[in-house]
Write an enzyme that holds these catalytic residues in place. Sequence first.
Site, PDB file in Angstrom:
ATOM      1  N   SER A 101       1.901   5.708  11.026  1.00  0.00           N
ATOM      2  CA  SER A 101       2.070   5.987   9.600  1.00  0.00           C
ATOM      3  C   SER A 101       2.728   7.329   9.354  1.00  0.00           C
ATOM      4  CB  SER A 101       0.691   6.051   8.930  1.00  0.00           C
ATOM      5  OG  SER A 101       0.035   4.843   9.006  1.00  0.00           O
ATOM      6  N   HIS A 103       7.441   0.644  10.911  1.00  0.00           N
ATOM      7  CA  HIS A 103       6.254   0.905  10.081  1.00  0.00           C
ATOM      8  C   HIS A 103       6.061  -0.175   9.023  1.00  0.00           C
ATOM      9  CE1 HIS A 103       4.086   3.808   7.092  1.00  0.00           C
ATOM     10  NE2 HIS A 103       3.233   3.085   7.776  1.00  0.00           N
ATOM     11  N   GLU A 135       9.492   0.331   7.186  1.00  0.00           N
ATOM     12  CA  GLU A 135      10.286   1.549   7.392  1.00  0.00           C
ATOM     13  C   GLU A 135      10.717   1.538   8.858  1.00  0.00           C
ATOM     14  OE1 GLU A 135       9.128   5.536   4.981  1.00  0.00           O
ATOM     15  OE2 GLU A 135       7.504   4.759   6.183  1.00  0.00           O
ATOM     16  N   ASN A 194       4.473   7.650   3.417  1.00  0.00           N
ATOM     17  CA  ASN A 194       3.216   8.400   3.339  1.00  0.00           C
ATOM     18  C   ASN A 194       3.391   9.855   2.916  1.00  0.00           C
ATOM     19  OD1 ASN A 194       1.159   6.495   3.779  1.00  0.00           O
ATOM     20  ND2 ASN A 194       1.951   6.262   5.863  1.00  0.00           N
TER      21      ASN A 194
HETATM   22  N1  CAA Z   1      -4.317 -10.062   4.051  1.00  0.00           N
HETATM   23  C1  CAA Z   1      -3.507 -11.113   3.797  1.00  0.00           C
HETATM   24  N2  CAA Z   1      -3.217 -11.541   2.557  1.00  0.00           N
HETATM   25  C2  CAA Z   1      -3.806 -10.901   1.533  1.00  0.00           C
HETATM   26  C3  CAA Z   1      -4.664  -9.799   1.717  1.00  0.00           C
HETATM   27  C4  CAA Z   1      -4.928  -9.399   3.049  1.00  0.00           C
HETATM   28  N3  CAA Z   1      -5.710  -8.344   3.315  1.00  0.00           N
HETATM   29  N4  CAA Z   1      -5.090  -9.365   0.494  1.00  0.00           N
HETATM   30  C5  CAA Z   1      -4.504 -10.163  -0.411  1.00  0.00           C
HETATM   31  N5  CAA Z   1      -3.731 -11.077   0.202  1.00  0.00           N
HETATM   32  C6  CAA Z   1      -2.932 -12.132  -0.437  1.00  0.00           C
HETATM   33  C7  CAA Z   1      -3.812 -13.075  -1.227  1.00  0.00           C
HETATM   34  O1  CAA Z   1      -4.322 -14.088  -0.417  1.00  0.00           O
HETATM   35  C8  CAA Z   1      -2.848 -13.615  -2.267  1.00  0.00           C
HETATM   36  O2  CAA Z   1      -2.035 -14.577  -1.677  1.00  0.00           O
HETATM   37  P1  CAA Z   1      -1.784 -16.007  -2.333  1.00  0.00           P
HETATM   38  O3  CAA Z   1      -0.346 -15.966  -2.696  1.00  0.00           O
HETATM   39  O4  CAA Z   1      -2.110 -16.934  -1.239  1.00  0.00           O
HETATM   40  O5  CAA Z   1      -2.693 -16.164  -3.517  1.00  0.00           O
HETATM   41  C9  CAA Z   1      -1.941 -12.427  -2.566  1.00  0.00           C
HETATM   42  O6  CAA Z   1      -2.079 -11.540  -1.437  1.00  0.00           O
HETATM   43  C10 CAA Z   1      -2.379 -11.715  -3.822  1.00  0.00           C
HETATM   44  O7  CAA Z   1      -3.743 -11.383  -3.665  1.00  0.00           O
HETATM   45  P2  CAA Z   1      -4.828 -11.387  -4.842  1.00  0.00           P
HETATM   46  O8  CAA Z   1      -4.381 -12.307  -5.934  1.00  0.00           O
HETATM   47  O9  CAA Z   1      -6.173 -11.624  -4.250  1.00  0.00           O
HETATM   48  O10 CAA Z   1      -4.887  -9.893  -5.327  1.00  0.00           O
HETATM   49  P3  CAA Z   1      -3.766  -8.962  -5.885  1.00  0.00           P
HETATM   50  O11 CAA Z   1      -2.820  -9.675  -6.765  1.00  0.00           O
HETATM   51  O12 CAA Z   1      -4.488  -7.781  -6.390  1.00  0.00           O
HETATM   52  O13 CAA Z   1      -2.938  -8.516  -4.596  1.00  0.00           O
HETATM   53  C11 CAA Z   1      -2.582  -6.863  -2.961  1.00  0.00           C
HETATM   54  C12 CAA Z   1      -3.544  -7.937  -3.478  1.00  0.00           C
HETATM   55  C13 CAA Z   1      -1.264  -7.506  -2.568  1.00  0.00           C
HETATM   56  C14 CAA Z   1      -3.239  -6.246  -1.758  1.00  0.00           C
HETATM   57  C15 CAA Z   1      -2.339  -5.835  -4.128  1.00  0.00           C
HETATM   58  O14 CAA Z   1      -3.570  -5.374  -4.609  1.00  0.00           O
HETATM   59  C16 CAA Z   1      -1.505  -4.661  -3.707  1.00  0.00           C
HETATM   60  O15 CAA Z   1      -0.288  -4.727  -3.638  1.00  0.00           O
HETATM   61  N6  CAA Z   1      -2.199  -3.516  -3.405  1.00  0.00           N
HETATM   62  C17 CAA Z   1      -1.520  -2.307  -2.947  1.00  0.00           C
HETATM   63  C18 CAA Z   1      -1.167  -2.452  -1.491  1.00  0.00           C
HETATM   64  C19 CAA Z   1      -0.449  -1.262  -0.966  1.00  0.00           C
HETATM   65  O16 CAA Z   1      -0.140  -0.307  -1.654  1.00  0.00           O
HETATM   66  N7  CAA Z   1      -0.156  -1.317   0.319  1.00  0.00           N
HETATM   67  C20 CAA Z   1       0.457  -0.207   1.017  1.00  0.00           C
HETATM   68  C21 CAA Z   1      -0.630   0.629   1.612  1.00  0.00           C
HETATM   69  S1  CAA Z   1       0.028   2.066   2.405  1.00  0.00           S
HETATM   70  C22 CAA Z   1       0.570   1.500   3.863  1.00  0.00           C
HETATM   71  O17 CAA Z   1       0.422   0.380   4.236  1.00  0.00           O
HETATM   72  C23 CAA Z   1       1.247   2.485   4.738  1.00  0.00           C
HETATM   73  C24 CAA Z   1       0.372   3.354   5.562  1.00  0.00           C
HETATM   74  O18 CAA Z   1       0.888   3.823   6.587  1.00  0.00           O
HETATM   75  C25 CAA Z   1      -0.989   3.737   5.210  1.00  0.00           C
HETATM   76  P1  NAD Z   2      -7.666  -0.238  12.852  1.00  0.00           P
HETATM   77  O1  NAD Z   2      -8.713   0.802  12.995  1.00  0.00           O
HETATM   78  O2  NAD Z   2      -7.887  -1.403  11.948  1.00  0.00           O
HETATM   79  O3  NAD Z   2      -7.248  -0.825  14.281  1.00  0.00           O
HETATM   80  C1  NAD Z   2      -6.937  -0.041  15.388  1.00  0.00           C
HETATM   81  C2  NAD Z   2      -7.204  -0.881  16.628  1.00  0.00           C
HETATM   82  O4  NAD Z   2      -6.707  -0.188  17.797  1.00  0.00           O
HETATM   83  C3  NAD Z   2      -8.689  -1.147  16.897  1.00  0.00           C
HETATM   84  O5  NAD Z   2      -8.869  -2.544  17.009  1.00  0.00           O
HETATM   85  C4  NAD Z   2      -8.983  -0.416  18.212  1.00  0.00           C
HETATM   86  O6  NAD Z   2      -9.932  -1.098  19.012  1.00  0.00           O
HETATM   87  C5  NAD Z   2      -7.609  -0.420  18.856  1.00  0.00           C
HETATM   88  N1  NAD Z   2      -7.399   0.640  19.849  1.00  0.00           N
HETATM   89  C6  NAD Z   2      -7.685   1.963  19.753  1.00  0.00           C
HETATM   90  N2  NAD Z   2      -7.285   2.620  20.863  1.00  0.00           N
HETATM   91  C7  NAD Z   2      -6.717   1.686  21.682  1.00  0.00           C
HETATM   92  C8  NAD Z   2      -6.082   1.733  22.954  1.00  0.00           C
HETATM   93  N3  NAD Z   2      -5.959   2.893  23.606  1.00  0.00           N
HETATM   94  N4  NAD Z   2      -5.595   0.596  23.473  1.00  0.00           N
HETATM   95  C9  NAD Z   2      -5.715  -0.588  22.826  1.00  0.00           C
HETATM   96  N5  NAD Z   2      -6.298  -0.698  21.613  1.00  0.00           N
HETATM   97  C10 NAD Z   2      -6.783   0.425  21.047  1.00  0.00           C
HETATM   98  O7  NAD Z   2      -6.350   0.567  12.403  1.00  0.00           O
HETATM   99  P2  NAD Z   2      -5.104   0.049  11.550  1.00  0.00           P
HETATM  100  O8  NAD Z   2      -5.390   0.264  10.115  1.00  0.00           O
HETATM  101  O9  NAD Z   2      -4.718  -1.297  12.045  1.00  0.00           O
HETATM  102  O10 NAD Z   2      -4.008   1.128  11.965  1.00  0.00           O
HETATM  103  C11 NAD Z   2      -3.330   1.045  13.181  1.00  0.00           C
HETATM  104  C12 NAD Z   2      -2.052   1.882  13.128  1.00  0.00           C
HETATM  105  O11 NAD Z   2      -1.236   1.426  12.033  1.00  0.00           O
HETATM  106  C13 NAD Z   2      -2.274   3.379  12.886  1.00  0.00           C
HETATM  107  O12 NAD Z   2      -1.278   4.103  13.557  1.00  0.00           O
HETATM  108  C14 NAD Z   2      -2.088   3.490  11.377  1.00  0.00           C
HETATM  109  O13 NAD Z   2      -1.708   4.776  10.973  1.00  0.00           O
HETATM  110  C15 NAD Z   2      -0.962   2.506  11.157  1.00  0.00           C
HETATM  111  N6  NAD Z   2      -0.869   1.958   9.804  1.00  0.00           N
HETATM  112  C16 NAD Z   2      -1.991   1.711   9.097  1.00  0.00           C
HETATM  113  C17 NAD Z   2      -1.884   1.192   7.821  1.00  0.00           C
HETATM  114  C18 NAD Z   2      -3.109   0.891   7.012  1.00  0.00           C
HETATM  115  O14 NAD Z   2      -2.990   0.699   5.787  1.00  0.00           O
HETATM  116  N7  NAD Z   2      -4.275   0.847   7.584  1.00  0.00           N
HETATM  117  C19 NAD Z   2      -0.627   0.912   7.270  1.00  0.00           C
HETATM  118  C20 NAD Z   2       0.508   1.153   8.056  1.00  0.00           C
HETATM  119  C21 NAD Z   2       0.382   1.695   9.323  1.00  0.00           C
END
Ligand code: CAA
Ligand code: NAD
Length: 284
Positions: free
Chosen positions: A120, A141, A153, A191
């Site tokens: 991330s 990503h 990304e 991020n």
């Molecule tokens: N896994 C798989 N599918 C999922 C899911 C999950 N965890 N959560 C929801 N869905 C699916 C649902 O099944 C539904 O699909 P259908 O077309 O079959 O109905 C669809 O997504 C819409 O879901 P809902 O109607 O239940 O709920 P919603 O309209 O609120 O959508 C959401 C759910 C898509 C998650 C929406 O809330 C959303 O876009 N949230 C923000 C997500 C976001 O910002 N993601 C980026 C996070 S940051 C990141 O990923 C980067 C990082 O490095 C941290």
């Molecule tokens: P998670 O905690 O759900 O899963 C991580 C998994 O890695 C666990 O199942 C753990 O057992 C396994 N693991 C840890 N060390 C290991 C090793 N040495 N060898 C094999 N397996 C190992 O985490 P996540 O949310 O799936 O995130 C995973 C990666 O994706 C991170 O780098 C995170 O920053 C990135 N990411 C996360 C998100 C998010 O929304 N959570 C979105 C984009 C990218």
Amino acid sequence: MEIKQIGVIGAGQMGSGIAQVAAQAGYSVVMMDASDSQLDKGIERIQKNLDRSVEKGRISVEKKVEILERIGTTSKIEVVAADSDIVIEAIIENIKVKSEVFRELDVHCPSHTILASNTSSLPITEIAAVTKRPEKVIGMHFMNPVPVMKLVEVIRGLATSDDVFHTVHDLAVQMGKQPVEVQDFPGFVSNRVLMPMINEAIYTVYEGVATPEAVDQVMKLGMNHPMGPLTLADFIGLDTCLYIMETLYEGFADSKYRPCPLLRKYVKAGWLGRKSGRGFYVYE
Ligand code: CAA
Ligand code: NAD
């Protein structure tokens, strides 16, 4: 370069999502995790998602079985490495642990294999430097939830070759995603923009400005965000949010990225959000 088999390291929420969309796109997938229970949970998550697709009439039962049959699992990195044309790593957001995995992959993978990280925020260039194939290391990503979100990304490290960039770009398209090219700086674009907002939302709770529910309502009703920032933080994982903030804070040496102490406290308590059953909210 032709991709036939995709290795995925990590079967958590991201790794299992990546394995699912790769198998749906017709690739053979081998998913590895250090924990057997995480592998089981990962497969369960994929099965549930595919069941929903069957219920909604998007795929047939036969198609579901076919997709599941394309996904193998293992706890051994050598098994993933043996025949994969690309390995996508999705383990904990920690540079030391990721570097160790890349070092091992570099030893065990054939020389043509591309090594991608779903990190991330961490530097692709630094991860690439532990291998003898930095030109074949790249950031791929995906966003959470992987089966739903369109963006990937694609992050070029300093040494990433054009061939590898184009192969990964095209692979993302084959997986039904829209790739966007980004350079290798802390937090990339996604991020660097998202996480300070989440961190600021946590500060508003920490300083008693509003409750988590109120903060989320403001951002949902006022800004049309699909989830409030604290619901989203719980969804991402508070550990992951903290690791990302630490990377931004260290990488830019700027106090504007200081992780909120409340975020640190929650992670120390094991309140990691949805995956641990408790974060800003409590989950069944
Ligand atoms: N896994 C798989 N599918 C999922 C899911 C999950 N965890 N959560 C929801 N869905 C699916 C649902 O099944 C539904 O699909 P259908 O077309 O079959 O109905 C669809 O997504 C819409 O879901 P809902 O109607 O239940 O709920 P919603 O309209 O609120 O959508 C959401 C759910 C898509 C998650 C929406 O809330 C959303 O876009 N949230 C923000 C997500 C976001 O910002 N993601 C980026 C996070 S940051 C990141 O990923 C980067 C990082 O490095 C941290
Ligand atoms: P998670 O905690 O759900 O899963 C991580 C998994 O890695 C666990 O199942 C753990 O057992 C396994 N693991 C840890 N060390 C290991 C090793 N040495 N060898 C094999 N397996 C190992 O985490 P996540 O949310 O799936 O995130 C995973 C990666 O994706 C991170 O780098 C995170 O920053 C990135 N990411 C996360 C998100 C998010 O929304 N959570 C979105 C984009 C990218």
